[in-house]
Scaffold this motif. Structure first.
Motif, PDB file in Angstrom:
ATOM      1  N   TYR A 194       1.245  -1.290  -0.367  1.00  0.00           N
ATOM      2  CA  TYR A 194      -0.248   0.070  -0.019  1.00  0.00           C
ATOM      3  C   TYR A 194       0.996   1.311  -0.140  1.00  0.00           C
ATOM      4  O   TYR A 194       0.155   2.508  -1.068  1.00  0.00           O
ATOM      5  N   LEU A 195       2.004   1.341   1.388  1.00  0.00           N
ATOM      6  CA  LEU A 195       2.804   2.611   0.880  1.00  0.00           C
ATOM      7  C   LEU A 195       4.129   2.520   0.120  1.00  0.00           C
ATOM      8  O   LEU A 195       3.975   3.941  -0.281  1.00  0.00           O
ATOM      9  N   ALA A 196       4.360   1.353  -0.724  1.00  0.00           N
ATOM     10  CA  ALA A 196       4.860   1.390  -2.034  1.00  0.00           C
ATOM     11  C   ALA A 196       4.012   2.144  -2.908  1.00  0.00           C
ATOM     12  O   ALA A 196       4.672   3.083  -3.567  1.00  0.00           O
ATOM     13  N   ASP A 197       3.084   1.572  -3.150  1.00  0.00           N
ATOM     14  CA  ASP A 197       2.208   2.374  -4.245  1.00  0.00           C
ATOM     15  C   ASP A 197       1.802   3.910  -3.869  1.00  0.00           C
ATOM     16  O   ASP A 197       1.568   4.719  -4.489  1.00  0.00           O
ATOM     17  N   TYR A 198       2.140   3.962  -2.984  1.00  0.00           N
ATOM     18  CA  TYR A 198       1.765   6.114  -2.966  1.00  0.00           C
ATOM     19  C   TYR A 198       3.072   6.410  -3.111  1.00  0.00           C
ATOM     20  O   TYR A 198       2.755   7.335  -2.970  1.00  0.00           O
ATOM     21  N   ILE A 199       4.211   6.164  -2.444  1.00  0.00           N
ATOM     22  CA  ILE A 199       5.683   7.077  -2.323  1.00  0.00           C
ATOM     23  C   ILE A 199       6.532   6.467  -3.868  1.00  0.00           C
ATOM     24  O   ILE A 199       7.171   7.199  -3.048  1.00  0.00           O
ATOM     25  N   GLU A 200       5.606   5.297  -3.989  1.00  0.00           N
ATOM     26  CA  GLU A 200       7.207   5.337  -5.370  1.00  0.00           C
ATOM     27  C   GLU A 200       7.503   6.855  -5.895  1.00  0.00           C
ATOM     28  O   GLU A 200       6.782   7.478  -5.719  1.00  0.00           O
ATOM     29  N   PRO A 205     -16.580   2.144   2.168  1.00  0.00           N
ATOM     30  CA  PRO A 205     -16.397   2.597   3.630  1.00  0.00           C
ATOM     31  C   PRO A 205     -15.211   1.462   4.404  1.00  0.00           C
ATOM     32  O   PRO A 205     -14.864   1.737   5.611  1.00  0.00           O
ATOM     33  N   LEU A 206     -14.408   0.588   3.849  1.00  0.00           N
ATOM     34  CA  LEU A 206     -13.148   0.123   3.740  1.00  0.00           C
ATOM     35  C   LEU A 206     -12.269   0.759   3.934  1.00  0.00           C
ATOM     36  O   LEU A 206     -11.286   0.610   4.931  1.00  0.00           O
ATOM     37  N   ALA A 207     -11.845   1.695   3.046  1.00  0.00           N
ATOM     38  CA  ALA A 207     -11.150   2.916   3.508  1.00  0.00           C
ATOM     39  C   ALA A 207     -11.544   3.517   4.890  1.00  0.00           C
ATOM     40  O   ALA A 207     -10.492   4.124   5.363  1.00  0.00           O
ATOM     41  N   ILE A 208     -12.583   4.200   5.352  1.00  0.00           N
ATOM     42  CA  ILE A 208     -12.619   4.748   6.433  1.00  0.00           C
ATOM     43  C   ILE A 208     -12.469   4.027   7.312  1.00  0.00           C
ATOM     44  O   ILE A 208     -11.934   4.158   8.509  1.00  0.00           O
ATOM     45  N   ALA A 209     -12.857   2.310   7.392  1.00  0.00           N
ATOM     46  CA  ALA A 209     -11.969   1.485   8.519  1.00  0.00           C
ATOM     47  C   ALA A 209     -11.235   1.990   8.177  1.00  0.00           C
ATOM     48  O   ALA A 209     -10.480   1.233   9.998  1.00  0.00           O
ATOM     49  N   ALA A 210     -10.615   1.390   7.817  1.00  0.00           N
ATOM     50  CA  ALA A 210      -8.863   1.140   7.915  1.00  0.00           C
ATOM     51  C   ALA A 210      -8.252   1.965   8.203  1.00  0.00           C
ATOM     52  O   ALA A 210      -7.378   2.014   9.275  1.00  0.00           O
ATOM     53  N   LEU A 270      -0.421   5.428   7.276  1.00  0.00           N
ATOM     54  CA  LEU A 270      -2.189   6.641   8.057  1.00  0.00           C
ATOM     55  C   LEU A 270      -2.169   7.598   7.502  1.00  0.00           C
ATOM     56  O   LEU A 270      -3.092   7.586   6.922  1.00  0.00           O
ATOM     57  N   GLN A 271      -0.638   7.938   7.301  1.00  0.00           N
ATOM     58  CA  GLN A 271      -0.748   9.504   6.596  1.00  0.00           C
ATOM     59  C   GLN A 271      -1.009   8.925   4.887  1.00  0.00           C
ATOM     60  O   GLN A 271      -1.492  10.236   4.982  1.00  0.00           O
ATOM     61  N   ALA A 272      -0.450   8.039   4.781  1.00  0.00           N
ATOM     62  CA  ALA A 272      -1.147   7.922   2.963  1.00  0.00           C
ATOM     63  C   ALA A 272      -2.515   8.026   2.946  1.00  0.00           C
ATOM     64  O   ALA A 272      -3.697   8.685   2.173  1.00  0.00           O
ATOM     65  N   MET A 273      -2.992   7.533   3.779  1.00  0.00           N
ATOM     66  CA  MET A 273      -4.558   6.938   4.358  1.00  0.00           C
ATOM     67  C   MET A 273      -5.544   8.521   4.368  1.00  0.00           C
ATOM     68  O   MET A 273      -6.510   8.396   3.793  1.00  0.00           O
ATOM     69  N   VAL A 292       2.609  14.162  -0.007  1.00  0.00           N
ATOM     70  CA  VAL A 292       3.678  12.935  -0.103  1.00  0.00           C
ATOM     71  C   VAL A 292       4.945  13.128  -0.067  1.00  0.00           C
ATOM     72  O   VAL A 292       5.692  11.642   0.117  1.00  0.00           O
ATOM     73  N   ASP A 293       6.004  14.156   0.053  1.00  0.00           N
ATOM     74  CA  ASP A 293       7.395  13.262   0.926  1.00  0.00           C
ATOM     75  C   ASP A 293       7.545  13.702   1.841  1.00  0.00           C
ATOM     76  O   ASP A 293       8.077  13.018   2.470  1.00  0.00           O
ATOM     77  N   GLU A 294       6.081  14.130   2.930  1.00  0.00           N
ATOM     78  CA  GLU A 294       6.093  13.861   4.493  1.00  0.00           C
ATOM     79  C   GLU A 294       5.923  12.454   4.781  1.00  0.00           C
ATOM     80  O   GLU A 294       6.274  12.183   5.509  1.00  0.00           O
ATOM     81  N   VAL A 295       5.487  11.672   3.521  1.00  0.00           N
ATOM     82  CA  VAL A 295       4.977  10.277   3.788  1.00  0.00           C
ATOM     83  C   VAL A 295       6.001   9.716   3.636  1.00  0.00           C
ATOM     84  O   VAL A 295       6.755   8.487   4.103  1.00  0.00           O
ATOM     85  N   ARG A 296       7.229   9.890   2.331  1.00  0.00           N
ATOM     86  CA  ARG A 296       7.916   9.303   2.134  1.00  0.00           C
ATOM     87  C   ARG A 296       9.403   8.990   3.281  1.00  0.00           C
ATOM     88  O   ARG A 296       9.716   8.798   3.364  1.00  0.00           O
ATOM     89  N   ARG A 297       8.860  10.934   4.398  1.00  0.00           N
ATOM     90  CA  ARG A 297      10.180  10.732   5.487  1.00  0.00           C
ATOM     91  C   ARG A 297       9.361  10.055   5.955  1.00  0.00           C
ATOM     92  O   ARG A 297      10.545   8.961   7.213  1.00  0.00           O
ATOM     93  N   LEU A 298       7.920   9.419   6.911  1.00  0.00           N
ATOM     94  CA  LEU A 298       7.424   9.236   7.595  1.00  0.00           C
ATOM     95  C   LEU A 298       7.994   7.772   7.448  1.00  0.00           C
ATOM     96  O   LEU A 298       8.617   6.615   8.596  1.00  0.00           O
TER      97      LEU A 298
END
Ligand code: GDP
Ligand code: FE
Ligand code: FE
Ligand code: FE
Length: 187
Positions: free
Chosen positions: A124-130, A173-178, A154-157, A138-144
């Motif tokens: 999930y994270l690799a797909d978001y920060i590649e 709804p699954l996105a909110i639950a996650a 969590l930040q990516a979500m 996205v840079d903040e998520v890369r740092r995290l």
């Protein structure tokens, strides 16, 4: 499992830019897997196949959702989220992948779900920060992602949900639950 076979099959399904995205997700996911203790080989397999169905037609995706008895509420949401659960079914049926963690990582790469495994979070994270991604924040998520897998996911979500809300898109709804589960776990 021959990764070259998976790569060649995936390449045929995707536009060149999307295939390049896939290769960057593979590299990023392998790095994150090593950092956070997931199996790098499983990360590679899941990443290669994660967007396999990205350019399938509405009709083809709908057919698979019905035949594989995937959650019928998917059909009431944006088509963009369908390629992930269908991709997991294709991985199983066409490539014989039986490892549930790999299949689940493909399935949850777009919206996530509560109680994701380390491998699922890595993909999930690799797909978001590649490195090709240019989302705001996205840079903040890369740092995290250098430090804490859960905090980064969590930040990516949060970013994704806020973006979709700003676009007046319905959130699955699954996105909110996650997001809510991870937030509770970290507070
Ligand atoms: P990609 O396949 O590499 O482009 O990335 P993803 O599979 O993560 O996301 C595909 C698309 O689905 C993106 O445009 C996301 O913004 C969108 N998306 C993610 N979650 C949701 C959701 O809950 N609802 C809707 N409508 N779209 C979503
Ligand atoms: Fe995707
Ligand atoms: Fe994603
Ligand atoms: Fe992707």
């Amino acid at each position: 499992m021959d990764l070259d076979v998976l790569l060649q099959a995936t390449k045929k399904q995707l536009k060149p830019e999307r295939y390049e995205h896939t290769l960057r997700v593979v590299d990023t996911a392998v790095e994150l897997a090593k950092r956070f203790g997931a199996d790098p080989f499983k990360a590679e397999v899941a990443s290669i196949l994660h967007d396999y169905c990205k350019f399938w037609s509405r009709e083809q995706l709908t057919e698979w959702i019905k035949r594989c008895q995937l959650p019928p509420d998917l059909l009431q949401y944006h088509k963009e989220i369908w390629h992930a659960p269908v991709g997991a079914e294709v991985a199983r049926e066409e490539f014989g992948i039986v490892d549930e963690d790999i299949l689940q990582s493909i399935r949850s790469h777009t919206v996530g779900r509560p109680s994701m495994s380390i491998l699922e979070k890595v993909v999930y994270l690799a797909d978001y920060i590649e490195p090709g991604r240019k989302f705001p924040g996205v840079d903040e998520v890369r740092r995290l992602a250098e430090i804490d897998l859960d905090v980064a996911v969590l930040q990516a979500m949060e970013n994704t949900i806020l973006f979709l809300q700003s676009q007046k898109q319905p959130i699955y709804p699954l996105a909110i639950a996650a997001r809510d589960e991870l937030k509770r776990m970290l507070s």
